[in-house]
Write a protein that holds these residues in place. Structure first.
Motif, PDB file in Angstrom:
ATOM      1  N   ARG A  48       0.939  -1.359  -0.157  1.00  0.00           N
ATOM      2  CA  ARG A  48      -0.023   0.203  -0.010  1.00  0.00           C
ATOM      3  C   ARG A  48       0.777   1.289  -0.260  1.00  0.00           C
ATOM      4  N   ARG A  54      -6.720   2.503   1.697  1.00  0.00           N
ATOM      5  CA  ARG A  54      -6.949   1.052   1.520  1.00  0.00           C
ATOM      6  C   ARG A  54      -6.537   0.354  -0.114  1.00  0.00           C
ATOM      7  N   ARG A  55      -5.623   1.067  -0.881  1.00  0.00           N
ATOM      8  CA  ARG A  55      -5.456   0.371  -1.935  1.00  0.00           C
ATOM      9  C   ARG A  55      -3.985   0.149  -2.168  1.00  0.00           C
ATOM     10  N   THR A  56      -3.580  -1.830  -2.839  1.00  0.00           N
ATOM     11  CA  THR A  56      -2.654  -2.453  -2.679  1.00  0.00           C
ATOM     12  C   THR A  56      -2.225  -1.821  -4.584  1.00  0.00           C
ATOM     13  N   ASP A  71      -3.696  -5.181 -13.947  1.00  0.00           N
ATOM     14  CA  ASP A  71      -5.084  -4.834 -13.956  1.00  0.00           C
ATOM     15  C   ASP A  71      -5.654  -6.005 -14.456  1.00  0.00           C
ATOM     16  N   HIS A  76     -11.650  -5.840 -14.528  1.00  0.00           N
ATOM     17  CA  HIS A  76     -11.251  -4.232 -14.641  1.00  0.00           C
ATOM     18  C   HIS A  76     -11.873  -3.241 -16.417  1.00  0.00           C
ATOM     19  N   ASN A  99     -14.918  -1.318 -10.272  1.00  0.00           N
ATOM     20  CA  ASN A  99     -13.519  -1.229 -10.221  1.00  0.00           C
ATOM     21  C   ASN A  99     -12.974   0.359 -11.151  1.00  0.00           C
ATOM     22  N   ARG A 102     -13.301   2.747  -9.587  1.00  0.00           N
ATOM     23  CA  ARG A 102     -12.353   2.851  -8.284  1.00  0.00           C
ATOM     24  C   ARG A 102     -10.638   3.362  -8.563  1.00  0.00           C
ATOM     25  N   ASP A 103     -10.433   2.553  -9.965  1.00  0.00           N
ATOM     26  CA  ASP A 103      -8.861   2.523 -10.555  1.00  0.00           C
ATOM     27  C   ASP A 103      -8.582   4.218 -10.672  1.00  0.00           C
ATOM     28  N   THR A 106      -7.812   5.940  -7.743  1.00  0.00           N
ATOM     29  CA  THR A 106      -6.613   5.786  -6.595  1.00  0.00           C
ATOM     30  C   THR A 106      -5.300   5.962  -7.179  1.00  0.00           C
TER      31      THR A 106
END
Length: 149
Positions: A48, A54-56, A71, A76, A99, A102-103, A106
Motif C-alpha cells: 500500500r 486501502r489500495r494495494t 489489472d 477491470h 472497479n 476506483r482505479d 486511486t
C-alpha cells in the motif's frame, strides 16, 4: 439503483472458480516481476503506497514513488478482452464499473501525493510491460527524480 449482492455462488463450479481467483501473485504479475528482477530492479510486492488508504499496488518502487498495477481484463473492464458475465450480469457489470471508478480515483490520489501510477493489462506482453516499467524507473533514478506522466 441498488444491486443486491448474491449471498451464495450460483453453483459449486462457480464457487470453485471464484475461490481460485488470486488477488496477488498472478501469472502476469510473476512474469513481469521476474523480468524486472532480472534487470536488477528491486521493489515491494503487494504494498500500500499511501498510508491510511486501502489500495494495494502489485509492484511498488517506494523511493521513486512508482506504483504498478497489473489489472485483470475481466475485473477491470478491458475494452479488448472483457466478457459479460452469464450469471448475475447486472451485479458483475456494476462491480466492474465500480472497479474502474476506483482505479481512476486511486490514480488521482497517487498523483496528488507525488506518485506515478502505472497500469498494465494482464494481456500485455510481460517483456513489453517490464521494458516500459524499467524505462520509467531507470530514467528517473538516473536523473534523481520521480518519473513524470
Amino acid at each position: 439503483m441498488s444491486i443486491e449482492r448474491p449471498t451464495k455462488a450460483a453453483n459449486t463450479g462457480v464457487r470453485r472458480s471464484m475461490q481460485g481467483n488470486k488477488s496477488r501473485d498472478t501469472k502476469p504479475e510473476l512474469a513481469i516481476r521476474r523480468l524486472l528482477h532480472a534487470r536488477g530492479l528491486r521493489y515491494r510486492v503487494s504494498h500500500r503506497p499511501l498510508p491510511g488508504v486501502r489500495r494495494t499496488a502489485d509492484i511498488v518502487f517506494t523511493r521513486l514513488k512508482v506504483a504498478v498495477f497489473v489489472d485483470g481484463c475481466f475485473w477491470h473492464g478491458c475494452e479488448e478482452h472483457h466478457t459479460v458475465a452469464a450469471t448475475n450480469a447486472a451485479y458483475w457489470a456494476e462491480k466492474v464499473r465500480r472497479n474502474r471508478e476506483r482505479d481512476q480515483e486511486t490514480d488521482q490520489l497517487l498523483r496528488d501525493a507525488g506518485w506515478l501510477p502505472v497500469r498494465i493489462w494482464e494481456h500485455q506482453d510481460p517483456r513489453t510491460a517490464a521494458e516500459q516499467i524499467s524505462t520509467l524507473v531507470q530514467s528517473s533514478a538516473e536523473r534523481g527524480e520521480r518519473p513524470g506522466p
